[in-house]
Design a protein around this motif. Structure first.
Motif, PDB file in Angstrom:
ATOM      1  N   LYS A 224       8.342   0.548   7.517  1.00 40.42           N
ATOM      2  CA  LYS A 224       9.090   0.056   6.357  1.00 40.42           C
ATOM      3  C   LYS A 224       9.850  -1.229   6.692  1.00 40.42           C
ATOM      4  CE  LYS A 224       9.518   4.524   4.037  1.00 40.42           C
ATOM      5  NZ  LYS A 224      10.421   5.606   3.573  1.00 40.42           N
ATOM      6  N   THR A 225      10.227  -1.379   7.955  1.00 39.57           N
ATOM      7  CA  THR A 225      10.896  -2.616   8.367  1.00 39.57           C
ATOM      8  C   THR A 225       9.964  -3.808   8.209  1.00 39.57           C
ATOM      9  OG1 THR A 225      12.230  -1.385   9.975  1.00 39.57           O
ATOM     10  CG2 THR A 225      12.131  -3.768  10.246  1.00 39.57           C
ATOM     11  N   VAL A 226       8.714  -3.638   8.594  1.00 42.05           N
ATOM     12  CA  VAL A 226       7.736  -4.716   8.459  1.00 42.05           C
ATOM     13  C   VAL A 226       7.537  -5.063   6.987  1.00 42.05           C
ATOM     14  CG1 VAL A 226       5.337  -5.392   8.836  1.00 42.05           C
ATOM     15  CG2 VAL A 226       6.575  -4.132  10.619  1.00 42.05           C
ATOM     16  N   SER A 227       7.413  -4.039   6.140  1.00 43.05           N
ATOM     17  CA  SER A 227       7.255  -4.276   4.692  1.00 43.05           C
ATOM     18  C   SER A 227       8.476  -4.984   4.122  1.00 43.05           C
ATOM     19  CB  SER A 227       7.033  -2.941   3.966  1.00 43.05           C
ATOM     20  OG  SER A 227       5.849  -2.313   4.399  1.00 43.05           O
ATOM     21  N   ALA A 228       9.657  -4.578   4.582  1.00 41.09           N
ATOM     22  CA  ALA A 228      10.895  -5.203   4.096  1.00 41.09           C
ATOM     23  C   ALA A 228      10.962  -6.664   4.499  1.00 41.09           C
ATOM     24  CB  ALA A 228      12.104  -4.442   4.641  1.00 41.09           C
ATOM     25  N   ALA A 229      10.543  -6.969   5.723  1.00 38.25           N
ATOM     26  CA  ALA A 229      10.558  -8.360   6.200  1.00 38.25           C
ATOM     27  C   ALA A 229       9.623  -9.221   5.354  1.00 38.25           C
ATOM     28  CB  ALA A 229      10.151  -8.419   7.662  1.00 38.25           C
ATOM     29  N   LYS A 230       8.442  -8.700   5.040  1.00 34.42           N
ATOM     30  CA  LYS A 230       7.488  -9.452   4.214  1.00 34.42           C
ATOM     31  C   LYS A 230       8.050  -9.699   2.819  1.00 34.42           C
ATOM     32  CE  LYS A 230       3.344  -7.958   6.668  1.00 34.42           C
ATOM     33  NZ  LYS A 230       2.092  -7.147   6.616  1.00 34.42           N
ATOM     34  N   ARG A 231       8.749  -8.694   2.285  1.00 39.14           N
ATOM     35  CA  ARG A 231       9.370  -8.872   0.968  1.00 39.14           C
ATOM     36  C   ARG A 231      10.434  -9.973   1.010  1.00 39.14           C
ATOM     37  NH1 ARG A 231      13.261  -4.376  -1.943  1.00 39.14           N
ATOM     38  NH2 ARG A 231      14.564  -5.893  -3.033  1.00 39.14           N
ATOM     39  N   LEU A 232      11.269  -9.943   2.042  1.00 34.96           N
ATOM     40  CA  LEU A 232      12.323 -10.958   2.158  1.00 34.96           C
ATOM     41  C   LEU A 232      11.736 -12.360   2.284  1.00 34.96           C
ATOM     42  CD1 LEU A 232      14.774  -9.136   4.602  1.00 34.96           C
ATOM     43  CD2 LEU A 232      15.225  -9.685   2.208  1.00 34.96           C
ATOM     44  N   ILE A 233      10.676 -12.468   3.064  1.00 33.46           N
ATOM     45  CA  ILE A 233      10.083 -13.781   3.321  1.00 33.46           C
ATOM     46  C   ILE A 233       9.265 -14.276   2.125  1.00 33.46           C
ATOM     47  CG2 ILE A 233       8.403 -15.005   4.755  1.00 33.46           C
ATOM     48  CD1 ILE A 233       9.317 -13.013   7.050  1.00 33.46           C
ATOM     49  N   GLU A 234       8.417 -13.411   1.578  1.00 35.11           N
ATOM     50  CA  GLU A 234       7.460 -13.833   0.554  1.00 35.11           C
ATOM     51  C   GLU A 234       8.041 -13.829  -0.855  1.00 35.11           C
ATOM     52  OE1 GLU A 234       4.185 -11.186   1.163  1.00 35.11           O
ATOM     53  OE2 GLU A 234       3.830 -11.884   3.231  1.00 35.11           O
ATOM     54  N   GLN A 235       8.893 -12.859  -1.166  1.00 39.55           N
ATOM     55  CA  GLN A 235       9.429 -12.747  -2.518  1.00 39.55           C
ATOM     56  C   GLN A 235      10.827 -13.351  -2.649  1.00 39.55           C
ATOM     57  OE1 GLN A 235       9.013  -8.750  -4.189  1.00 39.55           O
ATOM     58  NE2 GLN A 235       7.223  -8.364  -2.910  1.00 39.55           N
ATOM     59  N   GLU A 236      11.695 -13.022  -1.713  1.00 43.12           N
ATOM     60  CA  GLU A 236      13.074 -13.508  -1.796  1.00 43.12           C
ATOM     61  C   GLU A 236      13.225 -14.938  -1.256  1.00 43.12           C
ATOM     62  OE1 GLU A 236      15.387 -12.009  -3.358  1.00 43.12           O
ATOM     63  OE2 GLU A 236      14.536 -10.001  -3.583  1.00 43.12           O
ATOM     64  N   LYS A 237      12.242 -15.384  -0.485  1.00 38.61           N
ATOM     65  CA  LYS A 237      12.245 -16.746   0.070  1.00 38.61           C
ATOM     66  C   LYS A 237      13.511 -17.019   0.898  1.00 38.61           C
ATOM     67  CE  LYS A 237       8.479 -17.628  -2.286  1.00 38.61           C
ATOM     68  NZ  LYS A 237       7.145 -17.694  -1.616  1.00 38.61           N
ATOM     69  N   VAL A 238      13.850 -16.077   1.778  1.00 37.58           N
ATOM     70  CA  VAL A 238      15.051 -16.244   2.593  1.00 37.58           C
ATOM     71  C   VAL A 238      14.847 -17.349   3.633  1.00 37.58           C
ATOM     72  CG1 VAL A 238      15.765 -13.853   2.262  1.00 37.58           C
ATOM     73  CG2 VAL A 238      14.364 -14.455   4.245  1.00 37.58           C
ATOM     74  N   VAL A 239      15.952 -17.967   4.004  1.00 40.85           N
ATOM     75  CA  VAL A 239      15.935 -19.037   5.004  1.00 40.85           C
ATOM     76  C   VAL A 239      15.888 -18.459   6.414  1.00 40.85           C
ATOM     77  CG1 VAL A 239      17.285 -20.959   5.961  1.00 40.85           C
ATOM     78  CG2 VAL A 239      17.177 -20.613   3.485  1.00 40.85           C
ATOM     79  N   ALA A 240      16.527 -17.306   6.597  1.00 40.22           N
ATOM     80  CA  ALA A 240      16.625 -16.672   7.910  1.00 40.22           C
ATOM     81  C   ALA A 240      16.960 -15.203   7.692  1.00 40.22           C
ATOM     82  CB  ALA A 240      17.695 -17.352   8.755  1.00 40.22           C
ATOM     83  N   ILE A 241      16.873 -14.417   8.773  1.00 42.56           N
ATOM     84  CA  ILE A 241      17.046 -12.963   8.654  1.00 42.56           C
ATOM     85  C   ILE A 241      17.972 -12.438   9.749  1.00 42.56           C
ATOM     86  CG2 ILE A 241      15.855 -10.736   8.875  1.00 42.56           C
ATOM     87  CD1 ILE A 241      13.411 -12.020   7.570  1.00 42.56           C
ATOM     88  N   VAL A 242      18.896 -11.559   9.340  1.00 38.17           N
ATOM     89  CA  VAL A 242      19.666 -10.746  10.282  1.00 38.17           C
ATOM     90  C   VAL A 242      18.829  -9.506  10.547  1.00 38.17           C
ATOM     91  CG1 VAL A 242      21.758  -9.391  10.654  1.00 38.17           C
ATOM     92  CG2 VAL A 242      21.895 -11.595   9.469  1.00 38.17           C
ATOM     93  N   GLY A 243      18.391  -9.343  11.795  1.00 38.57           N
ATOM     94  CA  GLY A 243      17.418  -8.310  12.102  1.00 38.57           C
ATOM     95  C   GLY A 243      17.993  -6.928  12.315  1.00 38.57           C
ATOM     96  N   PRO A 244      17.106  -5.955  12.518  1.00 33.60           N
ATOM     97  CA  PRO A 244      17.496  -4.542  12.603  1.00 33.60           C
ATOM     98  C   PRO A 244      18.410  -4.235  13.776  1.00 33.60           C
ATOM     99  CG  PRO A 244      15.095  -4.807  12.437  1.00 33.60           C
ATOM    100  CD  PRO A 244      15.670  -6.152  12.720  1.00 33.60           C
ATOM    101  N   MET A 245      19.114  -3.109  13.662  1.00 26.66           N
ATOM    102  CA  MET A 245      19.893  -2.588  14.778  1.00 26.66           C
ATOM    103  C   MET A 245      18.981  -1.876  15.784  1.00 26.66           C
ATOM    104  SD  MET A 245      23.163  -3.121  14.655  1.00 26.66           S
ATOM    105  CE  MET A 245      24.180  -4.010  13.500  1.00 26.66           C
ATOM    106  N   SER A 246      17.894  -1.317  15.300  1.00 29.49           N
ATOM    107  CA  SER A 246      16.973  -0.582  16.152  1.00 29.49           C
ATOM    108  C   SER A 246      16.112  -1.529  16.976  1.00 29.49           C
ATOM    109  CB  SER A 246      16.065   0.305  15.287  1.00 29.49           C
ATOM    110  OG  SER A 246      14.923   0.717  15.998  1.00 29.49           O
TER     111      SER A 246
END
Length: 378
Positions: free
Chosen positions: A76-98
Motif C-alpha cells: 500500500k505504501t508503493v500505491s500511495a507513493a504513485k498516487r502522490l506523484i502521479e495524481q497529487e503532483k507533489v514536489v517531494a515526499i516525507v517518507g515512511p517511518m517503517s
C-alpha cells in the motif's frame, strides 16, 4: 476593449498559478503496527508546515501537506507513493517511518525522480547513494547510534555481548550493522537470537542468551517487541545490562514496559533531556522551541518520531525555498544541505552521504522512575 479584457484574464490566470499551493506528500502510517510511530511523525510534519505557512509560506506560496496512510503495509505504501506523484503532483515526499516500507518504495521514488526524505532508520535505504540519488534519511541511523552505544560499552569494559533482534527490516539491518561495527570497539558478539515482530513472548530466545557468557544484551526492534523483551529480560533475572535500539526513546515504550524499563540504556536524540543540555548546545533552543510549540498545538509532549517528521518536512521546505519546485533541483538542494540544526540532529548531506545526521546529535539515556534521563557515563 477585447484586448484589455484578454490581458486582464491572462493576468488573473497568471496570478492564480503564482498563488497555487506547493504540495508536499507524506507516506506516514496512521494505522497498523507502525501507527505509534507514523502518527507522531505526521503531527510533527504538520506542525512544520503550519509554522512555515504562518511565516508567509515559501516565496509567498502556501505549502499543502498531503498524507496518504499506507496502513503500515509495504504494498500500500508503493500505491500511495504513485498516487502522490502521479495524481497529487507533489514536489517531494516525507517518507515512511517503517524501514521495510521505505525499502519497498525506493524504486518508485527513483524512477519518478521525486525526492523523498525517509523516516526509516536503516542505512541500506539510501545505499549506495549513486543508485538512490533521490532518497535521503532524517532519523538517527543505526551506525550513528550504535557507535555511541559501543563507546559506552567500551568505557564500561564490556567486551562480549548478545544481540536480540526482530525479524523485520529495522531489526535485521540493525543486527548486520552492529556485527560490522562491534570489532572496531573491541566487542565480540557471542550470541545472536531473532524473534518475530508479532511475538508476545521472547523468553526462549532470552533464556539462550542467559546461558551465554555475554556481559550485556542489545535488543534491536521497534514497537511492542522492545517492551516485551525488556519485561522478559527482567523476569528471567538476567543481571547484565540491557541496551535498546534508539526506537525505544518513545513514551509508548515507557508505558508498555512499566517498571521493567528502569535501568535500560539507549542511544537517543536530545529531545527528552533538553533541560540537562549545556547552554552552548546548538540544538538546545531548537528542541525547546519545538517541544513548546508541539505541546501547545497537540496538548501533549512530542515523541521522538514527531521530531523526525518535523525535521524531514523542514529539510524539504528549506530545499524548496532555495531551489524552487522542480523535483530535480530540490534533490540537489537537499544534497547540498551542510548545516541544518534540527530537532533530531545536526544535518549535513553530500553526494556520498544521504544519511545526514551527525554523531554529535546522539546522547546516551537511561530510564529512572519511568522517565528518560541522561546516562551518567557517556
Amino acid at each position: 476593449m477585447k484586448r484589455f479584457a484578454a490581458l486582464a484574464l491572462a493576468l488573473l490566470v497568471s496570478a492564480g498559478v503564482q498563488a497555487q499551493d506547493i504540495k508536499i506528500g507524506g507516506l506516514l502510517e496512521t494505522s497498523g503496527f507502525v501507527a505509534s510511530l507514523g502518527q507522531p511523525g505526521l503531527d510533527g510534519a504538520m506542525l512544520a508546515v503550519e509554522q512555515v505557512n504562518a511565516a508567509g509560506g515559501i516565496n509567498g506560496r502556501k505549502v499543502q501537506f498531503v498524507n496518504v496512510n499506507s496502513e503500515s503495509d509495504n504494498t500500500k505504501t508503493v500505491s500511495a507513493a504513485k498516487r502522490l506523484i502521479e495524481q497529487e503532483k507533489v514536489v517531494a515526499i516525507v517518507g515512511p517511518m517503517s524501514s521495510g516500507s521505505s525499502f519497498a518504495v525506493v524504486d518508485t521514488i527513483e524512477k519518478a525522480r521525486v525526492p523523498m526524505i525517509s523516516n526509516g532508520a536503516s542505512r541500506g535505504i539510501v545505499l549506495p547513494p549513486e543508485q538512490k540519488k533521490f532518497t535521503f534519511l532524517a532519523p538517527l541511523t543505526d551506525v550513528v547510534v550504535q557507535t555511541a552505544m559501543l563507546k559506552d560499552m567500551q568505557a564500561k569494559g564490556i567486551k562480549k555481548i548478545a544481540i536480540l533482534n526482530s525479524d523485520v527490516a529495522f531489526g535485521t539491518s540493525g543486527r548486520d550493522s552492529l556485527e560490522k561495527l562491534a570489532g572496531d570497539f573491541g566487542v565480540q558478539i557471542v550470541a545472536k537470537e531473532t524473534f518475530g515482530n508479532a511475538d508476545t513472548d521472547i523468553s526462549p530466545q532470552l533464556t539462550k542468551i542467559r546461558g551465554s557468557d555475554a556481559q550485556a544484551t542489545v535488543a534491536w526492534a521497534t514497537g511492542p517487541g522492545l517492551a516485551i523483551s525488556t519485561k522478559n529480560h527482567r523476569a528471567l533475572g538476567i543481571k547484565t545490562p540491557l541496551y535498546l535500539a534508539h526506537s525505544a526513546n518513545d513514551f509508548n515504550y515507557l508505558r508498555l514496559a512499566g517498571d521493567s524499563a528502569n535501568g535500560v540504556l539507549l542511544p537517543s536524540s536530545k529531545l527528552y533531556v533538553t533541560a540537562s543540555l549545556p547552554a552552548g548546545d546548538a540544538q538546545k533552543a531548537v528542541v525547546e522551541g519545538f517541544v513548546r510549540d508541539y505541546e501547545k498545538k497537540y496538548g501533549k509532549l512530542p515523541a521522538t518520531f514527531a521530531g523526525n517528521g518535523y525535521d524531514a518536512a523542514m529539510l524539504l521546505m528549506e530545499a524548496i525555498r532555495k531551489a524552487g519546485t522542480d523535483p530535480a533541483a530540490v534533490r540537489d538542494a537537499i544534497e547540498g544541505t551542510k548545516s541544518h540544526v534540527g530537532v533530531t540532529a545536526f544535518y549535513a548531506y553530500s553526494p556520498t552521504d544521504h544519511f545526514g545526521t551527525k554523531p554529535e546529535s546522539v546522547v546516551m539515556l537511561t530510564v529512572k522512575s519511568g522517565k528518560f534521563e541522561l546516562a551518567t557515563a557517556q
